[in-house]
Scaffold this motif. Structure first.
Motif, PDB file in Angstrom:
ATOM      1  N   ASP A 146       0.816  -1.172   0.106  1.00 32.64           N
ATOM      2  CA  ASP A 146      -0.070   0.166  -0.010  1.00 32.64           C
ATOM      3  C   ASP A 146       0.751   1.259   0.085  1.00 32.64           C
ATOM      4  O   ASP A 146       1.851   1.357   0.837  1.00 32.64           O
ATOM      5  CB  ASP A 146      -1.045  -0.028   1.204  1.00 32.64           C
ATOM      6  N   VAL A 147       0.572   2.296  -0.559  1.00 30.37           N
ATOM      7  CA  VAL A 147       1.138   3.502  -0.658  1.00 30.37           C
ATOM      8  C   VAL A 147       0.658   4.683   0.188  1.00 30.37           C
ATOM      9  O   VAL A 147      -0.814   4.665   0.159  1.00 30.37           O
ATOM     10  CB  VAL A 147       1.174   3.930  -2.222  1.00 30.37           C
ATOM     11  N   LYS A 148       1.340   5.261   0.818  1.00 33.83           N
ATOM     12  CA  LYS A 148       1.021   6.228   1.541  1.00 33.83           C
ATOM     13  C   LYS A 148       0.292   7.479   0.797  1.00 33.83           C
ATOM     14  O   LYS A 148       1.066   7.770  -0.458  1.00 33.83           O
ATOM     15  CB  LYS A 148       2.322   6.907   2.382  1.00 33.83           C
ATOM     16  N   ILE A 151       6.909   4.394  -3.351  1.00 34.92           N
ATOM     17  CA  ILE A 151       6.397   3.264  -3.898  1.00 34.92           C
ATOM     18  C   ILE A 151       7.207   2.004  -3.359  1.00 34.92           C
ATOM     19  O   ILE A 151       8.292   1.828  -4.147  1.00 34.92           O
ATOM     20  CB  ILE A 151       6.124   3.168  -5.461  1.00 34.92           C
ATOM     21  N   ARG A 152       6.817   1.110  -2.522  1.00 37.20           N
ATOM     22  CA  ARG A 152       7.655   0.042  -2.179  1.00 37.20           C
ATOM     23  C   ARG A 152       7.134  -1.482  -2.706  1.00 37.20           C
ATOM     24  O   ARG A 152       5.925  -1.633  -2.587  1.00 37.20           O
ATOM     25  CB  ARG A 152       7.517  -0.193  -0.605  1.00 37.20           C
ATOM     26  N   TYR A 153       7.901  -2.102  -2.879  1.00 37.62           N
ATOM     27  CA  TYR A 153       7.407  -3.570  -3.283  1.00 37.62           C
ATOM     28  C   TYR A 153       8.364  -4.509  -2.953  1.00 37.62           C
ATOM     29  O   TYR A 153       9.765  -4.335  -2.676  1.00 37.62           O
ATOM     30  CB  TYR A 153       7.512  -3.376  -5.062  1.00 37.62           C
ATOM     31  N   THR A 161      -1.318  -1.543  -7.107  1.00 34.24           N
ATOM     32  CA  THR A 161      -1.906  -0.999  -5.880  1.00 34.24           C
ATOM     33  C   THR A 161      -2.337   0.423  -6.244  1.00 34.24           C
ATOM     34  O   THR A 161      -2.458   0.653  -7.508  1.00 34.24           O
ATOM     35  CB  THR A 161      -0.515  -1.041  -4.743  1.00 34.24           C
ATOM     36  N   THR A 162      -2.880   1.260  -5.349  1.00 26.23           N
ATOM     37  CA  THR A 162      -3.049   2.475  -5.742  1.00 26.23           C
ATOM     38  C   THR A 162      -2.576   3.725  -4.837  1.00 26.23           C
ATOM     39  O   THR A 162      -2.042   3.248  -3.798  1.00 26.23           O
ATOM     40  CB  THR A 162      -4.502   2.857  -5.691  1.00 26.23           C
ATOM     41  N   VAL A 163      -2.523   4.896  -5.425  1.00 27.98           N
ATOM     42  CA  VAL A 163      -1.942   5.935  -4.415  1.00 27.98           C
ATOM     43  C   VAL A 163      -2.951   7.191  -4.584  1.00 27.98           C
ATOM     44  O   VAL A 163      -3.454   7.547  -5.919  1.00 27.98           O
ATOM     45  CB  VAL A 163      -0.644   6.377  -5.001  1.00 27.98           C
ATOM     46  N   HIS A 164      -3.381   7.668  -3.514  1.00 31.74           N
ATOM     47  CA  HIS A 164      -4.369   8.884  -3.543  1.00 31.74           C
ATOM     48  C   HIS A 164      -3.409  10.200  -3.313  1.00 31.74           C
ATOM     49  O   HIS A 164      -2.475  10.315  -2.573  1.00 31.74           O
ATOM     50  CB  HIS A 164      -5.179   8.635  -2.322  1.00 31.74           C
TER      51      HIS A 164
END
Length: 155
Positions: A13-15, A50-52, A136-139
């Protein structure tokens, strides 16, 4: 977390990212000259990490695509593809605005930089390593408006 370790590829998940205005240090306009007279501190970087996780070394590099709500690629980034947990930084700029220089007469440096950021919205993040893909998504949000009360912190 166990799923991330066992999977060949997992995008975390992206902050949430915040588009905020910052002042260019010691510029030559009234905005830059008066904005930081009383308080100075290091400005956090614009963007988000963005972490993976990669299960085994795939060789080459990882590709990270950021897409807008219409599915258009906004930004393409590269990262490491070796086994382990990795991070790439998205500075909230698009491929189209990366590397642009400010033309004369286009306003303050701070205003120019802010206009180069992507619009507020939800973006898809697609990480590809080898033949594997994870999403994933980022807002992205605007900075809170001045005078807006924040919810009290709970203990």
């Amino acid at each position: 977390m166990a799923d991330a370790v066992e999977a060949p590829l997992h995008a975390f998940d992206v902050k949430r990212a915040t588009r905020f205005r910052w002042r260019v240090t010691y510029g030559n306009t009234i905005e830059e000259l008066n904005g930081d007279e009383m308080f100075r501190a290091k400005t956090p970087p614009i963007g988000t990490a963005i972490r993976y996780a990669v299960g085994s070394d795939a060789g080459g590099s990882a590709t990270v695509e950021i897409r807008n709500g219409f599915g258009d690629v906004v930004r393409s980034l590269e990262g490491p593809s070796g086994a382990g947990i990795h991070s790439v930084w998205w500075d909230l700029r698009s491929d189209a605005t990366t590397g642009l220089t400010q033309p004369r007469g286009s306003g303050t440096p701070s205003g120019w930089a802010f206009r180069q950021l992507v619009p507020v919205g939800t973006y898809s993040v697609i990480v590809r390593v080898g033949g594997n893909e994870s999403r994933t998504t980022v807002h992205v949000r605007d900075e809170p408006a001045e005078g807006v009360r924040q919810a009290p912190m709970r203990r």
